[in-house]
Motif scaffolding. Structure first.
Motif, short mmCIF file in Angstrom:
data_model
loop_
_atom_site.label_atom_id
_atom_site.label_comp_id
_atom_site.label_asym_id
_atom_site.label_seq_id
_atom_site.Cartn_x
_atom_site.Cartn_y
_atom_site.Cartn_z
N CYS A 93 41.43 35.67 35.42
CA CYS A 93 41.23 37.11 35.55
C CYS A 93 42.47 37.81 35.01
O CYS A 93 43.60 37.39 35.32
N GLN A 117 38.29 37.15 43.34
CA GLN A 117 39.29 37.83 44.15
C GLN A 117 39.14 39.35 44.10
O GLN A 117 39.02 40.01 45.10
N CYS A 118 39.09 39.92 42.85
CA CYS A 118 39.07 41.39 42.73
C CYS A 118 37.72 41.92 42.28
O CYS A 118 37.50 43.14 42.25
N THR A 156 43.68 40.54 35.85
CA THR A 156 44.44 41.15 36.94
C THR A 156 45.07 40.10 37.86
O THR A 156 46.23 40.18 38.21
N CYS A 157 44.25 39.11 38.25
CA CYS A 157 44.71 38.18 39.29
C CYS A 157 45.26 36.88 38.72
O CYS A 157 45.80 36.07 39.47
N CYS A 190 35.49 38.12 38.94
CA CYS A 190 36.63 37.47 39.56
C CYS A 190 36.36 37.33 41.06
O CYS A 190 36.02 38.31 41.71
ZN ZN Z 1 40.80 39.25 39.59
#
Ligand code: ZN
Ligand code: ANZ
Length: 817
Positions: free
Chosen positions: A439, A486-487, A441-442, A484
């Motif tokens: 990802c 996570q996000c 972002t993550c 993702c």
């Molecule tokens: Zn993410």
């Protein structure tokens, strides 16, 4: 003469065994447990002679344990991911599963026909999502522990299979699978941190050595490649970081006259001056073409470029030039060396090629005319204001200089291993997807455990799977693009798959609870069955598979999930089945078809031939075998069962003592022989028992004697380990219910093992001078030797030369002087 119909016998017993399931391992059995494991095959076709051999040998052990009263776990499955299936799928324009599962079905039928004692209720295939779900779980577990990571580095690349290879899969610079020359590429790949366990993997080999084949232990030791030495820091003026080298000969530091950095290491780029950069770049291009083997070869002309900078030798403050060359490897030690031409031949060659100074710091022996001297000897030219090594031997000099370096903070003693981290990612389709999402972002995000398995897409096949240098999965848009975990933002799945060696690094644990859909394995059951009491398979796995399985076991033990640290307590490597002195191959046209042999002679005769051929470790040349001879023997053994006239259950103790002695001795010896893996000798003993029994029936005590029944029943049980069909047939003719495989090992009457002895009379010049208690089957030469060594006889001879010795074993020796 009466003979039995091999095909009819096979057809009769298979369904009976299928019904009885005599080899189902019961987790709750009160009996002592044994775990017999044989390496599971790749389903790349039907079984061949090699499989028949290893399974026959393995079956002797497993069936023996059952007879001895153990509860035996003897499972079988299929290592069904991997390149053969993928390449076949590309050729045949189909999904690899088609090929894989077709072959598995055929192989299972063949295994059953071979009467192997595998517990089929526990079988699985590593390409089943119910299995690879847990392989993915294993990956995540290792990652949680910091034992799985990604890094960019020069890796082995097979240009033919278009995928990376682990170091272990590069054999003499070639791809282990296809033979293509392996090159290097800079790629970001996944690794398991097996190096964390290097020392333990080495130490535990001492524990395994008594029960593992020597060649496997040696191969593992060499692969781990522990060496003791030092890290030495060389200051580089104008640079903050020192240039650190790994050396096994810190005692030679005064003779370090230049330094060499691996040309393809990042370090070379960091150090090179602007002026020398173009020279390095063009040199690098050449280097990339050479294989590792070539690079390390001592007889190869040395090449290299000066980087334009110098380092300072910490012992004498001298400025020494830093070069880049290909004989130093980027991924070993620190990727840089101090070159000591007087004591290292490769450095010597390099120094003479580029006119660099050579200073001897170890005095070679008198008359030495060689170049580099690598042996022991007194140090010379090795002193400064605060330390002198002069006069010391290598070991003392090493200790002294390490202490000096440590005191000044410019070096320290270290241990180094040749073992590299295990590169496990592959750019191929037919393997378990790596359960990671990338990802923006993550970063790297683990797929949550409850979302496993990350399944392979089912709509790719044929040409979609062609190697392209990136995983075919990367092109499967629907599959690759995910949220993702996570996000929730857009992310991409990792498109690499795991090497098949990951699948097989833990499969022996899964057999203990193969249908558990809550966990990879049940720790209690694993601890109850494991570790494997024997592991039988090919020596080609001496390094790869065995090292990986050992590592995974240790890592899981550290997580508290497995209660032992070594998975395979004992090991046996079978030899190859060859033909006319050569390995069987298509090009030589010397292949032997297992199917044809089975049709012609039957399963039993082939199994017997393979087990009887010689010690299990030796190669079997099929051209020298006589399966028809095996069949004849089996017919003879079988005829015994038709001759027995006493009723089942007759008390044998009233029977003929001579035959009983042979029977009990044979059973006793066979037990020991099987435990020491001398299966062929156990078969020979069984053959002798058959002969003795035939003699007893025809010209001894006769067929009604209970000792005859006892002998034939023992033959049936002994044969049940090797030739299950004829043994079952005999057992039935003897009036018993199936199956002989679980009849139990005959109880040996120790009293019958005590050797009878006879008295031999020794005469000298016709007068009785001595009496010897000897075995009734003593040889003439043994008896003669015993007689001549007897004290009374020696006295009677009184030093006179012996003219003649007449020996009639076991009764008489007559000495003429
Ligand atoms: Zn993410
Ligand atoms: C100086 C020296 C002097 C060395 C001498 C040997 C003899 P093992 O035993 O295999 O660990 N070396 C270190 N890193 C290297 C690399 N990346 N590529 C190629 N060679 C490398 O070998 C350690 C020795 O191999 C080290 O000790 C180093 O050379 C070399 F008389 O240092 B020696």
């Amino acid at each position: 003469r009466e003979t039995y119909d091999v095909a009819a016998v096979e057809a009769r017993w298979l369904p009976v065994w299928e019904e009885l399931q005599p080899f189902r391992a019961d987790d709750d059995s009160p009996r002592e447990k044994r775990y017999a494991l044989t390496m599971f095959p790749y389903p790349s076709g039907d079984l061949h002679m090699g499989h028949a051999e290893v399974f026959s040998l393995h079956d002797v052990v497993a069936r023996y344990w059952w007879q001895r009263g153990y509860e035996v776990l003897n499972p079988m499955g299929f290592d069904s991911f991997g390149l053969p299936a993928e390449n076949a799928a590309i050729r045949n324009d189909e999904h690899p599963a088609t090929y894989t599962y077709g072959n598995i079905q055929t192989s299972i039928e063949s295994c059953k026909h071979l009467a192997t004692s595998f517990d089929w209720s526990r079988t699985f295939n590593t390409s089943d999502p119910e299995y690879y779900r847990w392989t993915q779980w294993l990956f995540l577990k290792l990652r949680e522990q910091g034992l799985a990571y990604r890094k960019k580095s020069p890796v082995n690349w097979c240009p033919n299979d278009q995928t990376v290879l682990a170091n272990e899969q590069v054999v003499q610079g070639m791809c282990e699978r296809c033979g293509a020359e392996v090159t290097k590429r800079d790629l970001t790949q996944w690794y398991f941190r097996i190096t964390n366990y290097a020392q333990e993997l080495l130490d535990d080999l001492d524990v395994l050595a008594p029960t593992w084949p020597d060649r496997v232990v040696t191969a593992q030791r060499n692969w781990i490649g522990r060496s003791e030495g030092a890290h030495v820091d060389f200051a580089v003026p104008g640079r903050d970081e020192p240039l650190t080298v790994y050396t096994t000969r810190p005692d030679t530091l005064f003779g370090a006259t230049f330094m060499v950095v691996a040309a393809d290491a990042a370090l070379a780029q960091e150090l090179v001056t602007e002026e020398q950069a173009p020279a390095l770049a063009s040199y690098l291009e050449e280097v990339r073409k050479a294989s590792e083997i070539d690079r390390l070869a001592t007889d190869r002309p040395k090449t290299g470029v000066y980087l334009g900078v110098d380092a300072v030798n910490p012992v004498n403050g001298e400025a020494i030039p830093i070069w880049a060359a290909d004989y130093v490897l980027a991924d070993y030690g620190t990727g840089a060396i101090m070159a000591v031409p007087a004591q290292d031949q490769r450095d010597w060659d390099f120094a003479t090629r580029f006119d660099l100074p050579i200073v001897r710091t170890v005095q070679p022996p008198e008359g030495w005319e060689g170049e580099a001297y690598v042996g022991d000897g007194p140090a010379v030219n090795s002193a400064n204001d605060s330390v002198s090594l002069d006069g010391m031997g290598v070991d003392e000099a090493k200790r002294t200089i390490i202490a000096w370096l440590e005191e000044r903070g410019v070096g320290r003693g270290t241990v180094n291993f040749r073992l590299r981290d295990w590169l496990l990612s592959r750019q191929r389709f037919w393997g378990p997807p790596i359960p990671i999402v990338h990802c923006d972002t993550c970063g790297e995000v683990a797929v949550p455990e409850d979302q496993l398995p990350v399944r392979l897409p089912e709509d790719l096949k044929g040409a979609d799977l062609k190697p392209k240098g990136v995983s075919p999965l990367a092109a499967a848009e629907n599959w690759v693009n995910v949220e993702c975990p996570q996000c929730g933002g857009p992310a991409k799945r990792d498109s690499d798959t795991m090497d098949t060696f990951v699948d097989s690094s833990w499969y022996f644990l899964r057999y203990c609870s193969p249908h558990d859909d809550h966990q990879a394995f049940d720790t209690d059951l694993v601890n109850a069955w494991g570790p494997c009491d024997i592991y039988i398979g090919g020596v080609e796995h001496a390094v790869l598979h065995l090292m990986y399985a050992r590592f995974v076991t240790k890592a899981l033990a550290d997580m508290g999930l497995v209660g032992f640290r070594e998975p395979f307590a004992a090991q046996l490597n079978q030899g190859f089945v060859i033909n006319r002195g050569k390995k069987m191959s298509k090009s030589l046209g010397n292949g032997v078809s297992l199917g044809e042999q089975l049709r012609e002679y039957g399963v039993d005769a082939i199994r017997l031939t393979l087990v009887f051929a010689g010690p299990p470790e030796d190669d079997i040349d099929w051209a020298e075998m006589s399966p028809s001879g095996s069949l004849k023997f089996l017919q003879r053994a079988w005829r015994l069962s038709g001759d027995v006239t006493s009723a089942p259950g007759t008390d044998p103790t009233t029977g003929d003592v001579g035959l009983r002695r042979v029977t009990h001795k044979t059973v006793h010896e066979c037990g020991g022989l099987i435990e020491s893996h001398r299966f062929n000798v156990a078969v020979a003993r069984t053959m002798e028992l058959v002969n003795a029994t035939r003699k007893a029936i025809d010209s001894g005590c006769g067929p009604a004697d209970p000792a005859v029944r006892e002998a034939v029943e023992a033959v049936a049980v002994l044969l049940s380990l090797v030739t299950p069909y004829v043994a079952e047939e005999m057992w039935q003719r003897l009036g018993h219910e199936p199956t002989v495989a679980r009849a139990g090992w005959p109880v040996v009457d120790e009293a019958l093992l005590v050797e009878e002895s006879v008295t031999a009379v020794v005469q000298v010049q016709g007068k009785v001078r001595g009496r010897l208690e000897v075995s009734p089957d003593i040889s003439e030469s043994d008896l003669e030797a015993l007689a001549l060594a007897d004290a009374a006889v020696v006295r009677a001879i009184d030093g006179r030369p012996v003219r003649k010795v007449i020996t009639r074993a076991p009764k008489l020796v007559n000495v003429v002087v």
